[in-house]
Design a protein around this motif. Structure first.
Motif, mmCIF file in Angstrom:
data_model
loop_
_atom_site.group_PDB
_atom_site.id
_atom_site.type_symbol
_atom_site.label_atom_id
_atom_site.label_comp_id
_atom_site.label_asym_id
_atom_site.label_seq_id
_atom_site.Cartn_x
_atom_site.Cartn_y
_atom_site.Cartn_z
ATOM 1 N N SER A 128 -5.439 6.454 -10.650
ATOM 2 C CA SER A 128 -6.471 7.232 -9.969
ATOM 3 C C SER A 128 -5.955 7.597 -8.582
ATOM 4 C CB SER A 128 -7.753 6.409 -9.868
ATOM 5 O OG SER A 128 -8.617 6.943 -8.893
ATOM 6 N N ALA A 129 -5.906 8.903 -8.281
ATOM 7 C CA ALA A 129 -5.361 9.359 -6.997
ATOM 8 C C ALA A 129 -6.132 8.759 -5.820
ATOM 9 C CB ALA A 129 -5.394 10.882 -6.933
ATOM 10 N N LEU B 196 -5.786 2.140 -1.566
ATOM 11 C CA LEU B 196 -4.959 0.938 -1.452
ATOM 12 C C LEU B 196 -3.795 1.149 -0.487
ATOM 13 C CD1 LEU B 196 -4.862 -0.242 -5.180
ATOM 14 C CD2 LEU B 196 -6.109 -1.293 -3.297
ATOM 15 N N SER B 197 -3.222 2.350 -0.483
ATOM 16 C CA SER B 197 -2.132 2.645 0.463
ATOM 17 C C SER B 197 -2.610 2.522 1.894
ATOM 18 C CB SER B 197 -1.584 4.054 0.218
ATOM 19 O OG SER B 197 -0.998 4.159 -1.059
ATOM 20 N N HIS B 198 -3.838 2.959 2.143
ATOM 21 C CA HIS B 198 -4.409 2.861 3.493
ATOM 22 C C HIS B 198 -4.478 1.413 3.955
ATOM 23 C CE1 HIS B 198 -6.979 3.749 6.938
ATOM 24 N NE2 HIS B 198 -7.827 2.822 6.514
ATOM 25 N N TYR B 199 -4.681 0.496 3.014
ATOM 26 C CA TYR B 199 -4.787 -0.928 3.359
ATOM 27 C C TYR B 199 -3.473 -1.684 3.115
ATOM 28 C CZ TYR B 199 -9.758 -0.373 4.144
ATOM 29 O OH TYR B 199 -10.981 0.017 4.655
ATOM 30 N N GLY B 200 -2.371 -0.932 2.996
ATOM 31 C CA GLY B 200 -1.048 -1.555 2.994
ATOM 32 C C GLY B 200 -0.593 -2.120 1.667
ATOM 33 N N PHE B 201 -1.135 -1.631 0.562
ATOM 34 C CA PHE B 201 -0.704 -2.152 -0.739
ATOM 35 C C PHE B 201 0.760 -1.814 -0.979
ATOM 36 C CE2 PHE B 201 -0.122 -1.958 -5.337
ATOM 37 C CZ PHE B 201 -0.698 -3.160 -5.733
ATOM 38 N N ASP B 202 1.532 -2.795 -1.461
ATOM 39 C CA ASP B 202 2.972 -2.633 -1.670
ATOM 40 C C ASP B 202 3.233 -2.210 -3.116
ATOM 41 O OD1 ASP B 202 5.701 -2.816 -1.879
ATOM 42 O OD2 ASP B 202 5.868 -4.718 -0.808
ATOM 43 N N TYR B 203 3.369 -0.906 -3.336
ATOM 44 C CA TYR B 203 3.572 -0.403 -4.711
ATOM 45 C C TYR B 203 4.954 -0.761 -5.238
ATOM 46 C CZ TYR B 203 -0.835 2.050 -4.761
ATOM 47 O OH TYR B 203 -2.179 2.329 -4.758
ATOM 48 N N ASN B 204 5.937 -0.889 -4.363
ATOM 49 C CA ASN B 204 7.264 -1.310 -4.818
ATOM 50 C C ASN B 204 7.222 -2.713 -5.408
ATOM 51 O OD1 ASN B 204 8.755 0.995 -4.195
ATOM 52 N ND2 ASN B 204 8.896 0.427 -2.047
ATOM 53 N N LYS B 205 6.480 -3.600 -4.768
ATOM 54 C CA LYS B 205 6.366 -4.969 -5.266
ATOM 55 C C LYS B 205 5.658 -4.988 -6.620
ATOM 56 C CE LYS B 205 5.470 -9.596 -3.564
ATOM 57 N NZ LYS B 205 6.518 -10.226 -2.820
ATOM 58 N N PHE B 206 4.618 -4.182 -6.747
ATOM 59 C CA PHE B 206 3.892 -4.065 -8.011
ATOM 60 C C PHE B 206 4.812 -3.587 -9.137
ATOM 61 C CE2 PHE B 206 1.819 -0.316 -10.206
ATOM 62 C CZ PHE B 206 1.338 -1.028 -11.294
ATOM 63 N N LEU B 207 5.610 -2.566 -8.869
ATOM 64 C CA LEU B 207 6.444 -1.973 -9.916
ATOM 65 C C LEU B 207 7.694 -2.801 -10.213
ATOM 66 C CD1 LEU B 207 6.190 1.750 -8.765
ATOM 67 C CD2 LEU B 207 5.181 0.780 -10.832
#
Length: 470
Positions: free
Chosen positions: A64-65, A71-82
């Protein structure tokens, strides 16, 4: 969500959503009451998750865009997730993997993994042609599943190799005789035993199963979707039946406490000063209010973060799952303390036991908040309460041809919020969860030239009843 939804109808809607999306992060916070001190020692954990790709059908999920942006606004680490997300699977997926491992039909699902495997196989086959028995080579820069995938593929393709993980993203490949390999297989030296493969592929599901066996109270905030994801991702695919879902969850977690339900009640009974709380009931503000209120009364529970979790004491991390879990548990303890103080005329002891808190929370146990619906909560240990709304309104349109539900919604939006459903070609039903909104609209639209508003009466306004009478 619509006010017209019954709990069963809402479950059907939410089920489609849960099946489309993946879990990316899960927070777990557990607390122990220290026997020699009047405080709760809290251990809070934050897990990045990623669906298992080992030997099962490739998992597809929706992004979901707006959620990514949030989540990006609150610093979610997408690299860690992936890259480092812990795998997980439910019982059905585990059964498929077990069958494929036993039958030797296991295969890699990820295209990226195939490229890594092809490179490793090319290196090993080039090396092994000239190698002697007991010679070794090292494969490097392997991540996560690659360590296991490569060992399984090499052993399946070449009967004269043995593999061992060395840690630090390395795998040792050794040339051995087929007889020597048979001696090594399924011994304590074998890191590719089927039970170890399953253990690795289950990933976070292993912890979920420990939580289920522990039968400890499970606390969440507005947790219907959380429970549905837990069921779907770690237990079994969500059943079509709403009642079966409720039974399954109750068997997994016999004691569930939703802090949204508890704090709504605390606000309703207006524990000293709590009426000032915003109706949004966000977790962080809940904790601040509860702490302030408790500071004016008897001593409240002392909540201390364990040494390894001190980052949450030093800084706020809103919408990080581990931090939200910590807030959730803290809000529960504070709310329970407020209710305990209110329930007794005697002074509350400085160090009440958690069992005393559970006693005052008893009427809220297994009641999960139901957002914008005809019932306040879903009862996971019994039948749901019957749906109750303020009376529905019916709008009869005159002189405005071909109005849509959206246009009717926009018309009344300026006054208050109603959910709209078409009843017939020129009639619409309005449903609100506030009596004052119903009274306001009946008053303000009494003499409207195009919209006649009245209280809905089934015997008078139902199309099926009208058809029968005609």
């Amino acid at each position: 969500p619509s006010l017209f939804d019954s709990p069963a109808e809402r479950y059907v809607k939410a089920r489609h959503s849960v099946q489309r999306f993946a879990l990316v992060q899960l927070g777990k916070c557990c607390s122990d009451k220290e026997s020699d001190l009047p405080r709760y020692l809290v251990h809070s954990y934050n897990f990045f998750l990623f669906p298992s790709t080992l030997g099962i059908k490739d998992v597809e999920f929706t992004l979901s865009a707006s959620s990514i942006q949030f989540l990006s606004h609150y610093g979610f680490d997408y690299n860690k997730f992936l890259k480092d997300g812990i795998p997980y699977m439910n019982e059905v997926q585990e059964k498929i993997l077990r069958q494929r491992l036993l039958a030797g039909t296991w295969k890699v699902c990820s295209n990226a993994d195939r490229d890594v495997l092809k490179k490793a196989i090319d290196e090993v086959t080039s090396w092994i042609a000239a190698a002697k028995e007991e010679d070794t080579m090292i494969l490097q820069d392997l991540n996560g599943y690659h360590m296991l995938d490569i060992q399984l593929v090499l052993r399946q393709a070449l009967e004269n190799v043995w593999t061992e993980p060395l840690g630090d993203k390395k795998v040792m490949v050794k040339k051995v005789s087929p007889e020597h390999r048979q001696l090594l297989e399924n011994t304590s030296y074998d890191h590719c035993q089927k039970k170890l493969i399953l253990l690795s592929a289950r990933g976070f599901t292993n912890l979920f199963q420990i939580l289920v066996k522990a039968k400890k109270p499970l606390v969440g905030h507005n947790m219907l979707l959380d429970l549905m994801h837990l069921h779907d991702k770690f237990y079994r695919p969500l059943p079509e039946s709403y009642e079966e879902f409720k039974r399954n969850i109750h068997n997994l977690f016999p004691v569930i406490i939703d802090t949204k339900t508890v704090t709504k009640y605390v606000q309703k009974v207006r524990c000293t000063g709590f009426f000032a709380l915003s109706s949004n009931l966000f977790l962080h503000y809940l904790l601040v209010f509860c702490s302030n209120l408790n500071s004016k009364g008897p001593p409240c529970p002392v909540i201390t973060l364990a040494s390894g979790c001190s980052r949450y004491a030093e800084k706020k991390f809103p919408h990080e799952a581990g931090y939200d879990a910590f807030l959730c548990g803290s809000v529960l303890l504070m709310s329970a303390h407020l209710l305990l103080c209110r329930s007794t005329d005697d002074a509350v002891e400085a160090d009440p036991s958690f069992s005393r808190y559970l006693t005052v929370l008893a009427e809220h146990v297994n009641k999960v908040n139901f957002i914008r619906g005809g019932v306040p909560s879903i009862n996971f240990s019994g039948e749901d309460a019957p749906c109750r709304h303020p009376p529905a309104l019916v709008v009869h349109v005159r002189g405005w041809p071909e109005l849509t539900e959206r246009q009717i919604y926009q018309e009344f939006k300026a006054h208050c919020r109603f959910d709209v459903r078409r009843l017939s070609k020129n009639q619409f039903i309005l449903l609100s969860n506030k009596y004052k909104h119903v009274r306001l609209v009946l008053r303000d639209y009494r003499h409207h030239p195009h919209l006649q508003v009245s209280v809905y009466r089934h015997w008078r306004h139902s199309p099926s009843v009208n058809c029968l009478l005609q």
